[in-house]
Design a protein around this motif. Structure first.
Motif, PDB file in Angstrom:
ATOM      1  N   HIS A 191       0.840  -1.195   0.000  1.00  0.00           N
ATOM      2  CA  HIS A 191       0.000   0.000   0.000  1.00  0.00           C
ATOM      3  C   HIS A 191       0.881   1.254   0.000  1.00  0.00           C
ATOM      4  O   HIS A 191       0.649   2.200  -0.775  1.00  0.00           O
ATOM      5  CB  HIS A 191      -0.915  -0.028   1.229  1.00  0.00           C
ATOM      6  N   ASP A 192       1.880   1.278   0.854  1.00  0.00           N
ATOM      7  CA  ASP A 192       2.775   2.434   0.934  1.00  0.00           C
ATOM      8  C   ASP A 192       3.485   2.673  -0.397  1.00  0.00           C
ATOM      9  O   ASP A 192       3.589   3.817  -0.867  1.00  0.00           O
ATOM     10  CB  ASP A 192       3.789   2.232   2.052  1.00  0.00           C
ATOM     11  N   ARG A 193       3.963   1.587  -1.017  1.00  0.00           N
ATOM     12  CA  ARG A 193       4.654   1.741  -2.312  1.00  0.00           C
ATOM     13  C   ARG A 193       3.710   2.288  -3.377  1.00  0.00           C
ATOM     14  O   ARG A 193       4.109   3.113  -4.204  1.00  0.00           O
ATOM     15  CB  ARG A 193       5.233   0.394  -2.770  1.00  0.00           C
ATOM     16  N   LEU A 194       2.461   1.844  -3.358  1.00  0.00           N
ATOM     17  CA  LEU A 194       1.489   2.341  -4.327  1.00  0.00           C
ATOM     18  C   LEU A 194       1.216   3.828  -4.123  1.00  0.00           C
ATOM     19  O   LEU A 194       1.099   4.594  -5.092  1.00  0.00           O
ATOM     20  CB  LEU A 194       0.184   1.546  -4.209  1.00  0.00           C
ATOM     21  N   LEU A 195       1.126   4.240  -2.870  1.00  0.00           N
ATOM     22  CA  LEU A 195       0.914   5.659  -2.593  1.00  0.00           C
ATOM     23  C   LEU A 195       2.098   6.487  -3.081  1.00  0.00           C
ATOM     24  O   LEU A 195       1.917   7.562  -3.673  1.00  0.00           O
ATOM     25  CB  LEU A 195       0.682   5.878  -1.100  1.00  0.00           C
ATOM     26  N   VAL A 196       3.311   6.005  -2.833  1.00  0.00           N
ATOM     27  CA  VAL A 196       4.497   6.727  -3.284  1.00  0.00           C
ATOM     28  C   VAL A 196       4.523   6.813  -4.810  1.00  0.00           C
ATOM     29  O   VAL A 196       4.858   7.850  -5.397  1.00  0.00           O
ATOM     30  CB  VAL A 196       5.777   6.051  -2.754  1.00  0.00           C
ATOM     31  N   PRO A 201       6.543  10.827  -2.322  1.00  0.00           N
ATOM     32  CA  PRO A 201       6.877  10.472  -0.934  1.00  0.00           C
ATOM     33  C   PRO A 201       5.857  11.044   0.053  1.00  0.00           C
ATOM     34  O   PRO A 201       5.251  12.089  -0.200  1.00  0.00           O
ATOM     35  CB  PRO A 201       8.255  11.112  -0.732  1.00  0.00           C
ATOM     36  N   GLN A 202       5.690  10.341   1.170  1.00  0.00           N
ATOM     37  CA  GLN A 202       4.749  10.821   2.184  1.00  0.00           C
ATOM     38  C   GLN A 202       5.151  12.215   2.655  1.00  0.00           C
ATOM     39  O   GLN A 202       6.286  12.434   3.091  1.00  0.00           O
ATOM     40  CB  GLN A 202       4.709   9.860   3.369  1.00  0.00           C
ATOM     41  N   PRO A 203       4.242  13.177   2.574  1.00  0.00           N
ATOM     42  CA  PRO A 203       4.605  14.550   2.941  1.00  0.00           C
ATOM     43  C   PRO A 203       4.552  14.757   4.450  1.00  0.00           C
ATOM     44  O   PRO A 203       4.018  13.938   5.201  1.00  0.00           O
ATOM     45  CB  PRO A 203       3.515  15.381   2.250  1.00  0.00           C
ATOM     46  N   ALA A 204       5.099  15.867   4.885  1.00  0.00           N
ATOM     47  CA  ALA A 204       4.981  16.248   6.288  1.00  0.00           C
ATOM     48  C   ALA A 204       3.537  16.598   6.600  1.00  0.00           C
ATOM     49  O   ALA A 204       2.744  16.915   5.707  1.00  0.00           O
ATOM     50  CB  ALA A 204       5.892  17.446   6.573  1.00  0.00           C
ATOM     51  N   ALA A 205       3.169  16.518   7.851  1.00  0.00           N
ATOM     52  CA  ALA A 205       1.798  16.800   8.266  1.00  0.00           C
ATOM     53  C   ALA A 205       1.379  18.182   7.784  1.00  0.00           C
ATOM     54  O   ALA A 205       2.124  19.165   7.927  1.00  0.00           O
ATOM     55  CB  ALA A 205       1.686  16.714   9.785  1.00  0.00           C
ATOM     56  N   GLY A 206       0.194  18.243   7.192  1.00  0.00           N
ATOM     57  CA  GLY A 206      -0.339  19.512   6.731  1.00  0.00           C
ATOM     58  C   GLY A 206       0.068  19.900   5.332  1.00  0.00           C
ATOM     59  O   GLY A 206      -0.444  20.887   4.786  1.00  0.00           O
ATOM     60  N   GLU A 207       0.991  19.150   4.722  1.00  0.00           N
ATOM     61  CA  GLU A 207       1.429  19.448   3.368  1.00  0.00           C
ATOM     62  C   GLU A 207       0.806  18.481   2.375  1.00  0.00           C
ATOM     63  O   GLU A 207       0.462  17.348   2.727  1.00  0.00           O
ATOM     64  CB  GLU A 207       2.955  19.369   3.273  1.00  0.00           C
ATOM     65  N   PRO A 209       0.877  15.990  -0.947  1.00  0.00           N
ATOM     66  CA  PRO A 209       1.867  15.162  -1.646  1.00  0.00           C
ATOM     67  C   PRO A 209       2.357  15.862  -2.909  1.00  0.00           C
ATOM     68  O   PRO A 209       1.642  16.676  -3.512  1.00  0.00           O
ATOM     69  CB  PRO A 209       1.080  13.889  -1.974  1.00  0.00           C
ATOM     70  N   ALA A 210       3.563  15.525  -3.331  1.00  0.00           N
ATOM     71  CA  ALA A 210       4.204  16.216  -4.449  1.00  0.00           C
ATOM     72  C   ALA A 210       3.387  16.124  -5.736  1.00  0.00           C
ATOM     73  O   ALA A 210       3.219  17.129  -6.450  1.00  0.00           O
ATOM     74  CB  ALA A 210       5.604  15.637  -4.670  1.00  0.00           C
ATOM     75  N   ALA A 211       2.882  14.942  -6.060  1.00  0.00           N
ATOM     76  CA  ALA A 211       2.118  14.789  -7.306  1.00  0.00           C
ATOM     77  C   ALA A 211       0.838  15.596  -7.268  1.00  0.00           C
ATOM     78  O   ALA A 211       0.389  16.146  -8.288  1.00  0.00           O
ATOM     79  CB  ALA A 211       1.811  13.315  -7.552  1.00  0.00           C
ATOM     80  N   LEU A 212       0.216  15.670  -6.111  1.00  0.00           N
ATOM     81  CA  LEU A 212      -1.024  16.439  -5.961  1.00  0.00           C
ATOM     82  C   LEU A 212      -0.729  17.931  -6.125  1.00  0.00           C
ATOM     83  O   LEU A 212      -1.464  18.658  -6.815  1.00  0.00           O
ATOM     84  CB  LEU A 212      -1.623  16.159  -4.587  1.00  0.00           C
ATOM     85  N   ASN A 279      -7.855   6.987   1.100  1.00  0.00           N
ATOM     86  CA  ASN A 279      -7.048   5.779   1.334  1.00  0.00           C
ATOM     87  C   ASN A 279      -5.558   6.082   1.410  1.00  0.00           C
ATOM     88  O   ASN A 279      -4.734   5.253   1.017  1.00  0.00           O
ATOM     89  CB  ASN A 279      -7.294   4.741   0.234  1.00  0.00           C
ATOM     90  N   GLY A 280      -5.208   7.242   1.911  1.00  0.00           N
ATOM     91  CA  GLY A 280      -3.809   7.630   1.992  1.00  0.00           C
ATOM     92  C   GLY A 280      -3.110   7.076   3.211  1.00  0.00           C
ATOM     93  O   GLY A 280      -3.539   6.083   3.823  1.00  0.00           O
ATOM     94  N   TRP A 281      -2.028   7.713   3.601  1.00  0.00           N
ATOM     95  CA  TRP A 281      -1.216   7.197   4.709  1.00  0.00           C
ATOM     96  C   TRP A 281      -1.978   7.217   6.033  1.00  0.00           C
ATOM     97  O   TRP A 281      -1.813   6.329   6.855  1.00  0.00           O
ATOM     98  CB  TRP A 281       0.064   8.015   4.830  1.00  0.00           C
ATOM     99  N   ARG A 282      -2.853   8.201   6.216  1.00  0.00           N
ATOM    100  CA  ARG A 282      -3.630   8.233   7.455  1.00  0.00           C
ATOM    101  C   ARG A 282      -4.560   7.023   7.526  1.00  0.00           C
ATOM    102  O   ARG A 282      -4.693   6.385   8.565  1.00  0.00           O
ATOM    103  CB  ARG A 282      -4.430   9.533   7.533  1.00  0.00           C
TER     104      ARG A 282
END
Length: 566
Positions: A191-196, A201-207, A209-212, A279-282
């Motif tokens: 799941h984590d690899r699919l999200l990446v 990469p998983q962004p810092a809280a409140g930021e 993701p790069a693709a978004l 369905n993200g990291w959270r």
């Protein structure tokens, strides 16, 4: 010596359980237990007799069965009084006076006890008013409710069908609890690899993701709108208008018809935003523990009788994450879905032998074409879906007219249900589940008073609902019966020896017309046979000798995604 045929359980206090052991209507011996003694008590009675075990009668499977499963036990049969109560209270073929008692209102309001949101650390509460706290222990009199339900069933002209529906609902409740207990195999690392891969990469809280963030930047640049909020329809509409695009709305379907440099990144932003939010990291942190995803599965959770689910969106796992659903080492997933379930059920419940004949070749839509009703498969699909959902205009309406000439019984069944709905009447499924009563002002209108345009729209809308209800609800009955029969077939495959549910072939997911079974690899081929056998049995059980078939698309795989590729 055989054990009791029925055991009724009731909680009198937080740690006091009373069991009434009966046989053929005799309530018999009464046993008092502590709560922690219940699993051993259940296991003892399930192990007596010829392996069939008693029928357990309780107020709600979600309040009794999880602790039995947690202790390694299993119940073969039960009567779930809450689920059966809901069926009988809404059925137009039940004398409601026979169901009335001092605690009827409490039974009407009873809701399942949910584990999601707390068991795995999930933070999202249930929607307000949807799954409220259950009544206090002792408020619901299970013995009195059982007596009322038995009387209501005995007096109903549709007794046999309703008894079958009650048994299917109760068995489905057992299957649902077992699915929550066993959990859906879920690889957090995949799941984590699919999200990446999709988001960066998983962004810092409140930021973001790069693709978004990149998709948003491209959208803003293409629309020359540096402060655009793409989640605001009004803001987006203004930006599109400034770019020379006059659109009726900002839906994805509307946008996809437009040629403009902003469309592709905007739609990409929506897709990625949905994935990240739902369905993200959270989601992964909150819902996956020890390689399992365990939502609450709720038979009869929708008014039509379809299942619902609570906890992490179990009924809408996006295809992009299906590679994360991976069988354990030495195990396999058996994935099976029914081809064109609702049209096949329509043929059966309407008694339209010609439509059943069209379905006999496997592809019902192609069978409709071969019958000469319409010219192409896409026309056939448009016609069948249009008939079930009330298409009256355009190409859909024209195709329905062709369908009605070739399959008059099926279309008449739908038209009759729609007309009843427009009169404000209750319609019922094949086994007797009743539709809700409409509450609009048009239902109070005198026959000689002309209806307003708004009232006519409400009337027709409700007619479309009842038109679909008689098919969707009947299809849900077949599907729950399929699940119930498959559950027994899977237990049989596991052998006669002791073993926890999750150590044998077991259901892990059910999606309206699709099941996922987790099985030891050595039993995979036998599970495929069991899935097919259960589907055939469900058809015979509900429709007798009517010549309708329910063909399945079945795959054996390590990952759910492999079934999509197959």
């Amino acid at each position: 010596m055989s054990g009791p045929r029925q055991v009724l359980l009731q909680r009198l206090a937080p740690d006091v359980v009373v069991a009434q052991l009966g046989d053929d209507g005799d309530r018999g011996e009464v046993v008092r237990l502590r709560e922690d003694e219940l699993p051993a008590f259940v296991g003892g009675l399930e192990g007596t007799g010829a392996g069939s075990g008693p029928r357990w009668v309780w107020d709600d499977t979600t309040r009794w069965y999880p602790q039995v499963l947690a202790a390694g036990g299993r119940v073969r049969r039960c009567t779930d009084l809450r689920l059966v109560h809901r069926v009988l209270r809404r059925s137009p073929v039940v004398d409601q006076a026979l169901l009335t008692g001092p605690d009827t209102a409490a039974w009407d309001e009873a809701q399942p006890l949910l584990l999601s949101g707390t068991a795995l650390g999930g933070s999202a509460p249930a929607p307000e008013g949807l799954f409220e706290l259950h009544p206090p222990a002792g408020l619901l009199d299970a013995a009195a409710e059982l007596a009322r339900q038995e009387a209501a069933l005995a007096a109903s002209p549709a007794r046999g069908h309703l008894q079958l529906l009650a048994a299917a609902e109760s068995a489905a409740a057992l299957a649902a609890a077992e699915m929550t207990h066993a959990g859906l195999p879920w690889r957090a690392d995949v799941h984590d690899r699919l999200l990446v891969t999709h988001l960066g990469p998983q962004p810092a809280a409140g930021e973001a993701p790069a693709a978004l963030a990149a998709a948003l930047a491209r959208t803003r640049q293409a629309l020359d709108a540096p402060s655009l909020n793409p989640d605001s329809p009004a803001d987006l509409q203004r930006a599109l208008r400034r770019a020379g695009l006059e659109l009726p709305d900002t839906r994805s379907g509307t946008l996809s018809q437009v040629e403009h440099p902003a469309v592709a990144p905007l739609l990409e932003h929506r897709r990625l935003s949905r994935l990240h939010a739902a369905n993200g990291w959270r989601w992964l942190r909150e819902w996956v523990r020890e390689g399992r995803y365990r939502p609450d599965h709720l038979p009869g959770g929708v008014v039509s009788g379809r299942w619902a689910a609570q906890g992490g969106g179990a009924l809408s796992v996006p295809a992009v994450l299906r590679p994360a659903v991976v069988a354990d080492d030495g195990w396999r997933l058996v994935v099976a879905d029914v081809a064109q379930l609702e049209p096949r059920v329509l043929a059966a419940v309407s008694g339209d032998v010609d439509l059943a004949r069209a379905a006999a070749g496997g592809d019902l839509y192609q069978g409709v074409v071969d019958s000469g009703a319409v010219a192409t498969r896409s026309d056939a699909k448009l016609a069948v879906l249009g008939a079930m959902y009330g298409a009256t205009a355009g190409s859909g309406g024209r195709m329905v007219e062709h369908l009605a000439r070739r399959y008059p019984r099926a279309v008449e069944h739908l038209e009759t249900a729609a007309a009843a709905g427009e009169r404000g009447e209750v319609v019922r499924t094949w086994l007797g589940r009743g539709s809700p009563r409409p509450s609009g002002s048009w239902t109070q209108q005198a026959p000689d008073v002309p209806a307003t345009d708004a009232e006519l729209r409400e009337r027709r809308s409700w007619g479309r609902f009842t038109r679909n209800f008689v098919v969707q609800g009947s299809a849900a009955e077949w599907a729950s019966s399929w699940v119930a029969l498959l559950r027994e077939e899977l237990w049989r495959l596991g052998g006669a020896g002791a073993g926890r549910v999750e150590q044998r072939p077991h259901l892990v997911l059910f999606l309206h017309d699709e099941v996922l079974v987790h099985t030891p690899a050595a039993l995979a081929d036998e599970v495929v046979g069991a899935v097919r056998t259960a589907a055939e049995r469900a058809g015979r059980l509900l429709y007798g000798g009517f010549p309708i078939t329910f063909p399945l698309d079945v795959h054996v795989c390590r990952s759910w995604a492999d079934a999509d590729d197959g």
